[in-house]
Write a protein that holds these residues in place. Structure first.
Motif, PDB file in Angstrom:
ATOM      1  N   PRO A  94      14.984  32.226 -18.532  1.00 28.94           N
ATOM      2  CA  PRO A  94      14.839  30.839 -18.086  1.00 28.94           C
ATOM      3  C   PRO A  94      15.456  30.645 -16.699  1.00 28.94           C
ATOM      4  O   PRO A  94      16.497  31.210 -16.384  1.00 28.94           O
ATOM      5  CB  PRO A  94      15.616  30.044 -19.133  1.00 28.94           C
ATOM      6  CG  PRO A  94      15.861  30.967 -20.269  1.00 28.94           C
ATOM      7  CD  PRO A  94      15.756  32.361 -19.744  1.00 28.94           C
ATOM      8  N   ALA A  95      14.785  29.871 -15.879  1.00 23.52           N
ATOM      9  CA  ALA A  95      15.294  29.611 -14.529  1.00 23.52           C
ATOM     10  C   ALA A  95      14.796  28.250 -14.061  1.00 23.52           C
ATOM     11  O   ALA A  95      13.796  27.743 -14.551  1.00 23.52           O
ATOM     12  CB  ALA A  95      14.835  30.696 -13.574  1.00 23.52           C
ATOM     13  N   THR A  96      15.482  27.687 -13.124  1.00 20.50           N
ATOM     14  CA  THR A  96      15.073  26.413 -12.550  1.00 20.50           C
ATOM     15  C   THR A  96      14.417  26.609 -11.195  1.00 20.50           C
ATOM     16  O   THR A  96      14.255  25.657 -10.443  1.00 20.50           O
ATOM     17  CB  THR A  96      16.286  25.478 -12.409  1.00 20.50           C
ATOM     18  OG1 THR A  96      17.258  26.127 -11.603  1.00 20.50           O
ATOM     19  CG2 THR A  96      16.866  25.130 -13.769  1.00 20.50           C
ATOM     20  N   ILE A  97      14.072  27.837 -10.882  1.00 22.74           N
ATOM     21  CA  ILE A  97      13.399  28.143  -9.627  1.00 22.74           C
ATOM     22  C   ILE A  97      12.012  28.697  -9.933  1.00 22.74           C
ATOM     23  O   ILE A  97      11.724  29.121 -11.045  1.00 22.74           O
ATOM     24  CB  ILE A  97      14.195  29.173  -8.796  1.00 22.74           C
ATOM     25  CG1 ILE A  97      14.384  30.463  -9.600  1.00 22.74           C
ATOM     26  CG2 ILE A  97      15.525  28.608  -8.354  1.00 22.74           C
ATOM     27  CD1 ILE A  97      14.888  31.628  -8.798  1.00 22.74           C
ATOM     28  N   ALA A  98      11.155  28.719  -8.920  1.00 23.57           N
ATOM     29  CA  ALA A  98       9.821  29.293  -9.086  1.00 23.57           C
ATOM     30  C   ALA A  98       9.940  30.813  -9.131  1.00 23.57           C
ATOM     31  O   ALA A  98      10.750  31.403  -8.406  1.00 23.57           O
ATOM     32  CB  ALA A  98       8.934  28.875  -7.917  1.00 23.57           C
ATOM     33  N   GLY A 108      13.743  37.213  -7.238  1.00 22.13           N
ATOM     34  CA  GLY A 108      14.487  38.370  -7.705  1.00 22.13           C
ATOM     35  C   GLY A 108      14.357  38.592  -9.202  1.00 22.13           C
ATOM     36  O   GLY A 108      14.350  37.638  -9.977  1.00 22.13           O
ATOM     37  N   GLN A 109      14.254  39.853  -9.561  1.00 24.95           N
ATOM     38  CA  GLN A 109      14.172  40.261 -10.959  1.00 24.95           C
ATOM     39  C   GLN A 109      15.304  41.243 -11.244  1.00 24.95           C
ATOM     40  O   GLN A 109      15.485  42.219 -10.507  1.00 24.95           O
ATOM     41  CB  GLN A 109      12.837  40.956 -11.235  1.00 24.95           C
ATOM     42  CG  GLN A 109      11.652  40.031 -11.162  1.00 24.95           C
ATOM     43  CD  GLN A 109      11.624  39.073 -12.331  1.00 24.95           C
ATOM     44  OE1 GLN A 109      11.702  39.471 -13.485  1.00 24.95           O
ATOM     45  NE2 GLN A 109      11.522  37.791 -12.037  1.00 24.95           N
ATOM     46  N   VAL A 110      16.057  40.984 -12.295  1.00 23.76           N
ATOM     47  CA  VAL A 110      17.075  41.925 -12.739  1.00 23.76           C
ATOM     48  C   VAL A 110      16.405  42.954 -13.636  1.00 23.76           C
ATOM     49  O   VAL A 110      15.207  42.879 -13.915  1.00 23.76           O
ATOM     50  CB  VAL A 110      18.248  41.210 -13.459  1.00 23.76           C
ATOM     51  CG1 VAL A 110      18.996  40.295 -12.492  1.00 23.76           C
ATOM     52  CG2 VAL A 110      17.757  40.458 -14.686  1.00 23.76           C
TER      53      VAL A 110
END
Length: 157
Positions: free
Chosen positions: A23-27, A40-42
């Protein structure tokens, strides 16, 4: 190159765990003209992170390379979801962040693993890349990567 890019991505992912949605609050992506910017992807896989910790202390070079590979696979999955891999002309830039100790100086070797995935799946010409060491990354991931891709045409989904 008789295989489709999707087939090459699936082949590259066959031995790797599947990414999970974080989940993220960015595109997760943004398209501007014929450029696709990927967030970015971890090194997240189906069952969590491939590894956690700091390269040079808790994580060895080979594990860090597996993490970089997973980051690249996650970026390609993101691109497939955003616009489809067949619309990607080339990789313009990759940035690879390595959570590492001050005496670890092989960030570029970690980043090579991400470059290898992009080359395996997309083929094509060389891209610009930055590999750098940082103190820590989200969720304790040893590696994070982002990318900018060039699209064949201005494609929208």
């Amino acid at each position: 190159m008789s295989q489709s890019r999707i087939a090459r991505l699936e082949q590259a992912r066959a031995a790797e765990p599947r990414p999970v949605d974080v989940p993220a609050t960015i595109a997760t992506f943004r398209q501007e003209g014929n450029l696709l910017w990927l967030s970015g992807q971890v090194a997240a896989a189906e069952n969590g992170l491939v590894a956690t910790g700091t390269v040079g202390a808790d994580v060895d070079l080979e594990t860090a390379r597996r993490c970089a590979r997973q980051c690249a696979l996650n970026l390609l999955a993101q691109a497939e979801q955003a616009v489809g891999l067949d619309t990607v002309e080339s990789v313009l830039r990759i940035t690879v962040y390595v959570a590492s100790t001050p005496d670890f100086h092989a960030q570029h070797l970690v980043a090579h693993a991400a470059t290898d995935v992009f080359t395996e799946v997309l083929g094509g010409s060389a891209h610009v890349r930055t590999a750098l060491g940082v103190a820590a990354l989200p969720l304790g991931s040893p590696v994070e990567a982002d990318a900018v891709l060039v699209l064949r045409d201005s494609v929208s989904r």
